[in-house]
Design a protein around this motif. Structure first.
Motif, PDB file in Angstrom:
ATOM      1  N   ARG A  96      31.714 -24.825 131.652  1.00 63.13           N
ATOM      2  CA  ARG A  96      30.905 -25.911 132.222  1.00 63.13           C
ATOM      3  C   ARG A  96      30.202 -26.698 131.119  1.00 63.13           C
ATOM      4  O   ARG A  96      30.211 -27.932 131.119  1.00 63.13           O
ATOM      5  CB  ARG A  96      29.877 -25.364 133.214  1.00 63.13           C
ATOM      6  N   ARG A 128      37.887 -25.581 140.544  1.00 64.33           N
ATOM      7  CA  ARG A 128      36.550 -25.518 141.155  1.00 64.33           C
ATOM      8  C   ARG A 128      35.503 -26.137 140.220  1.00 64.33           C
ATOM      9  O   ARG A 128      34.632 -26.905 140.656  1.00 64.33           O
ATOM     10  CB  ARG A 128      36.183 -24.078 141.483  1.00 64.33           C
ATOM     11  N   SER A 132      33.347 -29.552 140.920  1.00 67.43           N
ATOM     12  CA  SER A 132      31.883 -29.486 140.958  1.00 67.43           C
ATOM     13  C   SER A 132      31.245 -30.514 140.027  1.00 67.43           C
ATOM     14  O   SER A 132      30.089 -30.876 140.211  1.00 67.43           O
ATOM     15  CB  SER A 132      31.393 -28.081 140.611  1.00 67.43           C
TER      16      SER A 132
END
Length: 162
Positions: A96, A128, A132
């Motif tokens: 991330r 995912r 996001s």
């Protein structure tokens, strides 16, 4: 965690997990037999493109990202990026942080959007994560990837405006 420009001395720390990820053949469209010199040439990009590493406080390389224009010429306003996180450090937000970093780089560099050309649909963690962060799946090439365990699976094209 610090994200910084990759230096030549980082490659020995990147290569083991880079090699393992590529050789597994589950998430990248690179040849599974990719050698170290070719891997280094493909991953460590020259300016104006960039390669970075995420490092722990003790200097351990946790992961890496490369970012570049996705196309040349009149398509050079679209960025792309690729990420590899050392599996020993997965699940800790490294991916991330790297993705957020590349989005900021692309925005600051004047790109209008970021596009990923080949996200393996069975790479559910990556899909995912990207979703996001605002990416959408524009389309999927059916059976575009020959997964070593799951057979032929789709390759997503994912996009996000900046």
């Amino acid at each position: 965690m610090l994200i910084r420009e990759t230096v030549t001395e980082d490659w020995p720390a990147i290569w083991p997990f880079f090699h393992d990820i590529v050789a597994a053949g589950e998430t990248f469209t690179y040849p599974v037999q990719l050698g170290e010199e070719d891997g280094r040439a493909w991953w460590l990009l020259k300016e104006p493109n960039r390669t970075v590493v995420a490092v722990a406080d003790d200097g351990t390389v946790l992961g890496t990202a490369k970012m570049n224009n996705n196309h040349m010429g009149n398509g050079a306003h679209i960025a792309s990026a690729s990420y590899m996180v050392d599996p020993k450090h997965s699940g800790r937000g490294v991916g991330r942080a790297l993705c957020e970093y590349t989005l900021e780089w692309a925005r600051a560099a004047g790109f209008r959007a970021m596009q990923f050309n080949a996200v393996v649909e069975t790479n559910t963690y990556a899909v995912r994560l990207y979703r996001s962060l605002g990416f959408e799946i524009l389309g999927t090439l059916p059976e575009g990837f020959n997964h070593p365990r799951k057979g032929f699976v789709g390759l997503h094209i994912m996009y996000r405006p900046l």
